[in-house]
Design an enzyme around this catalytic site. Structure first.
Site, PDB file in Angstrom:
ATOM      1  N   TRP A 445       0.548  -0.974   0.195  1.00  0.00           N
ATOM      2  CA  TRP A 445       0.002  -0.018   0.003  1.00  0.00           C
ATOM      3  C   TRP A 445       0.878   1.353  -0.170  1.00  0.00           C
ATOM      4  CZ3 TRP A 445      -2.033   2.882   4.330  1.00  0.00           C
ATOM      5  CH2 TRP A 445      -1.162   3.295   5.577  1.00  0.00           C
ATOM      6  N   GLU A 584      -0.931  -2.746  11.861  1.00  0.00           N
ATOM      7  CA  GLU A 584      -0.309  -3.783  11.692  1.00  0.00           C
ATOM      8  C   GLU A 584       0.145  -4.483  13.160  1.00  0.00           C
ATOM      9  OE1 GLU A 584       3.308  -2.871   9.202  1.00  0.00           O
ATOM     10  OE2 GLU A 584       2.166  -4.220   7.539  1.00  0.00           O
ATOM     11  N   LYS A 705       1.762   0.424  15.670  1.00  0.00           N
ATOM     12  CA  LYS A 705       2.843   0.876  14.984  1.00  0.00           C
ATOM     13  C   LYS A 705       2.897   2.047  14.190  1.00  0.00           C
ATOM     14  CE  LYS A 705       5.458  -1.549  11.133  1.00  0.00           C
ATOM     15  NZ  LYS A 705       5.741  -2.726   9.862  1.00  0.00           N
TER      16      LYS A 705
END
Length: 886
Positions: A445, A584, A705
């Protein structure tokens, strides 16, 4: 200008600003340097000149620095080493265009230097090694070709795991010397000095090393390396050597080395790393050819080289062709002080399985090469580089180091993809460019952050990159069908053919254990693709692209999300489950056996935007085109109606303080003692790995994250997000300052384990007028690769997403440009640290030249047009520079 004159002598350092203002330092070099820096920081100066008979090198914990380089970076003023004040201005202008490294620190630090010194053109990338270097733990030469992938199979814990790797192609760069039986390969020699310099203007990498042999003899080695921007299949090396204190025989060896393997990423080294089979080695006179094929993907790589050297007229060239290698060598009777030179020009061609006829023709052609010499190759390339810089350069006034890093990032984006290098090339920009093997060279992405650079400066390249996705639309549709959904489900990690390449197991380098990897559930990657398609269309109005490719992709992606959404009776709303957000760290609910989360806020809001935009496109495009593509994609009128219903009733979780939950159930997670973890571990960027090594899971904690819910504000203005929330029926329940409250809530719970995180938070901080915070976060992002702030990740390749994003923020957040609206809009918020910013860009076939300072915007357009500055609509007559106070 007040320029400090610094004279370096063995007995003392003397610095003079005027007859009445001077200082003397008599300590050791490191002590002198610190005292000098502190003293200069208190003076009103514009830079300095260092007068010395030899470079003054300083050893520090982060490497070797030359004194002028160290002062420039720590004081953010130009310092140059020259014996003439008159040369200062010229030398100072070059500082933002040079990347210099001194010394040799084998291992991860050297790997990082090699990534940042990579030369390339979008088709090919060569890491910044010297010609002598071999694959080892010390250094890592590599040749990367866009979309050169191969799948290897490895045995892990009773399972056979398939990993598609970005292949290190055979090495044609290798040149080395043998003296008195000692081979020079840098890693196993005594390196008395090594300097490498990258010219960012034209991609020329130069190196100079002084090697002391075991016998005590010294030899100077110099090289120049460049990948052509004009002829994308070519690169060249000019190699020189000079015996300093001896005369005698020197054997020169140049190789085409097929015994290469993937070795860049330490955590992958236990897995299958051999990906090429050599099909042919051939030589004739000073020409060589090496042909290789990837073992499973069947891609043929043909490399040919031609040597040029006046030395070859005096020494015969011996050639050995083995199964995996071609070696050419000659011996000269060298004389002390004399300089000897060799040039090697290489052509690299890549053929996919469908191009076997062309591969056979290239392989069987007579080996009679008519290659350009190094000087002409470099001259052609330099001319093309200048054209690229004319379009893409960002110029800032008042901040030398920001200028240097903006140049560095622009350079690496052009190494990762360029108009010539990517012309009709079936490839996208990998997360780590053409610079390293992290993430196996896959496409993520990150395109969301990368594409705007090309859309604004090189729209033809952006179009080609988007076609990479279109060509893999059938694979995305097949994956959606396999998973039980409609439309197109693009993979989280894409490589050669567009099938899902996310790994099934992930190695935690802290614990040394392999664990299940659920990252493929980051289905929001397809929303990034849809967003890029829309942004390209919105800013180019490329009707042909939209009719043939773009609208079809957006419809197929929308079809997928429509089929994934379901009615949740308990909430009285639609929900989307089984996905991961950009964060994530959160792959599943605590102690869940199955991966995936419900109602990720970023994902759901992007789905609402997509459904809104398709409704807009239905009004904007012709009924005939829209109907034709509805038929092609199999989307019914009932499903279109369902999208409209979903966009008004998709679920979010929002608490009483107006904090938008990252996903459903987020507020039930445990809080973490961040101070204790920072004190215990220091670097907690990868907090997920730390928790896992402790027997815990990030799934259980309010940790992130990188930006997740906040990502929506990177893609859209506050007005657009307000519209999305209004469509969902949530806006009225949110407090007035909810955007700032959400920023600080999540900023306190984010480890910034991705360099992209700071960029997103910086933009959002500027949106809520927290300019000091925005500047701090932006500067951290801007220097993240150059300073390798993540402790060695730059060794595995540059971070293309953050480099592109740090080039976008100055235009959008600081210059205040908004290209997402119908009329180009400006609302400047220039940092106090910058006096002005200037750049060029293209929008809907109109070329703009833009300068923003603290009082006004200066605008010039190639055609008559209008722009909006604040609330004022301003007319721009073609070719005239209009100054608009704001």
């Amino acid at each position: 200008m007040n320029i400090a004159k610094i004279t370096i002598a063995s007995e003392a350092w003397q610095v003079e600003l005027s007859e009445q203002n001077s200082q003397r330092f008599t300590g050791l070099p490191t002590e002198n340097a610190k005292q000098l820096k502190n003293w200069l920081a208190e003076q009103e100066i514009n830079g300095g000149v260092i007068c010395t008979s030899a470079p003054c090198l300083l050893e520090g914990p982060n490497g070797t620095y030359e004194l002028s380089q160290w002062l420039t970076e720590t004081l953010n003023q130009p310092f140059v080493t020259t014996n003439s004040l008159t040369d200062f201005a010229v030398a100072a202008q070059e500082l933002p265009w040079r990347l210099d490294y001194y010394g040799y620190r084998p291992g991860k630090d050297e790997y990082s230097v090699e990534s940042l010194l990579t030369v390339g053109n979008g088709f090919m990338g060569l890491r910044g090694t010297t010609p002598e270097m071999e694959i080892s733990d010390a250094n890592y030469p590599a040749t990367y070709l866009a979309s050169l992938y191969d799948t290897g199979y490895s045995k892990i814990q009773d399972r056979t795991i398939a990993n598609e790797d970005f292949v290190n192609a055979p090495n044609m760069q290798k040149i080395y010397l043998i003296i008195d039986g000692e081979r020079i390969d840098i890693a196993n020699n005594r390196v008395r000095s090594l300097k490498r310099s990258l010219n960012l203007r034209n991609g020329l990498l130069t190196s100079s090393s002084l090697i002391e042999l075991k016998s005590g003899k010294k030899i100077l080695l110099e090289s120049e390396k460049a990948v052509s921007m004009a002829r994308r299949e070519f690169y060249g090396i000019r190699y020189r050597f000079q015996p300093i204190d001896f005369s005698g025989d020197i054997q020169v060896v140049t190789e085409a080395d097929g015994e290469v393997y993937n070795y860049n990423v330490a955590r992958y080294r236990s897995l299958e790393k051999n990906h090429v089979t050599i099909l042919q080695t051939a030589a004739k006179d000073t020409a060589t050819r090496l042909v290789a094929t990837t073992k499973n993907s069947g891609i043929t790589v043909v490399q040919e080289a031609q040597l040029f050297s006046t030395v070859l007229q005096q020494a015969s060239c011996a050639t050995e062709c083995a199964d995996h290698k071609i070696s050419q060598s000659f011996t000269i009777a060298a004389k002390a002080g004399n300089c000897y030179e060799l040039e090697k020009i290489v052509r690299v061609q890549q053929f996919r399985q469908a191009e076997q006829a062309a591969a056979a023709e290239a392989t069987q052609a007579p080996l009679a090469l008519d290659f350009p010499n190094f000087a002409s190759l470099l001259a052609e390339s330099t001319s093309v580089w200048q054209d690229l810089w004319d379009k893409a350069a960002i110029r800032v006034e008042g901040d030398l180091m920001s200028q240097k890093l903006l140049n560095l990032h622009t350079y690496h984006m052009l190494v990762s993809a360029s108009p010539n290098g990517n012309h009709e090339l079936d490839a996208s920009v990998t997360a780590r460019g053409l610079h390293g093997e992290a993430y196996r060279g896959h496409i993520f992405w990150d395109e969301l952050f990368i594409l705007p650079f090309y859309i604004l400066h090189f729209p033809e390249t952006a179009r080609q990159i988007l076609l990479y996705r279109y060509h893999r639309l059938p694979a995305a549709k097949a994956d959606a069908t396999k998973a039980g959904f409609k439309g197109a489900m693009f993979p989280w990690q894409s490589g050669l053919d567009g099938t899902e390449q996310s790994q099934e197991l992930h190695l935690n380098p802290i614990s040394g254990e392999w664990k299940e990897d659920h990252s493929r559930l980051q289905r929001h990657v397809s929303l990034a693709i849809a967003y890029n398609v829309w942004q390209y269309w919105h800013n180019t109005k490329d009707q042909d692209f939209m009719a043939q490719y773009g609208l079809e992709m957006m419809l197929e992606i929308a079809h997928f999300w429509q089929s994934l959404a379901y009615w949740d009776e308990s909430q009285g709303r639609y929900s989307i489950a089984g996905v991961m957000g950009p964060d994530e760290f959160h792959e599943a609910y605590p102690n869940a056996e199955k991966g995936g989360l419900k109602d990720n806020a970023y994902t759901n809001m992007m789905v609402v935007w997509l459904f809104e935009e398709l409704a807009n496109l239905q009004q904007e495009l012709s009924d005939e085109l829209f109907t034709e593509l509805l038929d092609k994609t199999g989307i019914t009128q009932d499903e279109l109606a369902s999208m409209k219903e979903i966009r008004h009733q998709l679920a979010l979780e929002i608490n009483q303080e107006g904090i938008i939950a990252q996903f459903d159930g987020y507020f039930d997670l445990q809080d973490l003692d961040w101070a204790a973890y920072r004190e215990k571990y220091g670097n907690i960027y990868r907090l997920d790995r730390i928790l896992n090594a402790e027997g815990k899971s990030a799934d259980s904690y309010k940790v992130a994250k990188q930006a997740d819910s906040l990502m929506i504000y990177y893609n859209f203005s506050t007005a657009q997000v307000k519209k999305i929330l209004t469509d969902l029926g949530y806006q009225a329940a949110l407090p007035e300052n909810y955007v700032a409250d959400n920023l600080h809530y999540y900023l306190a719970r984010t480890s910034h384990g991705s360099t992209l995180s700071r960029v997103v938070h910086a933009q959002l901080a500027a949106m809520v007028n927290e300019n000091d915070l925005a500047w701090q976060l932006y500067q951290e992002a801007l220097s993240s690769d150059y300073q390798d702030i993540q402790g060695g990740t730059t060794a595995e390749g540059i971070h293309a997403g953050v480099m592109a994003a740090t080039l976008y923020i100055p235009l959008t957040t600081f210059a205040g440009m908004d290209i997402r609206v119908d009329v180009l809009r400006f609302a400047p918020n220039l940092p106090a640290q910058w006096q002005a910013i200037s750049y060029r860009m293209s929008l809907r076939q109109i070329d703009f030249e833009i300068t923003v300072n603290h009082e006004a915007i200066l605008l010039q357009a190639s055609q008559d047009t209008q722009v909006q500055i604040g609330e004022t609509l301003v007319s721009l007559p073609a070719g005239e520079t209009i100054t608009c106070p704001y």
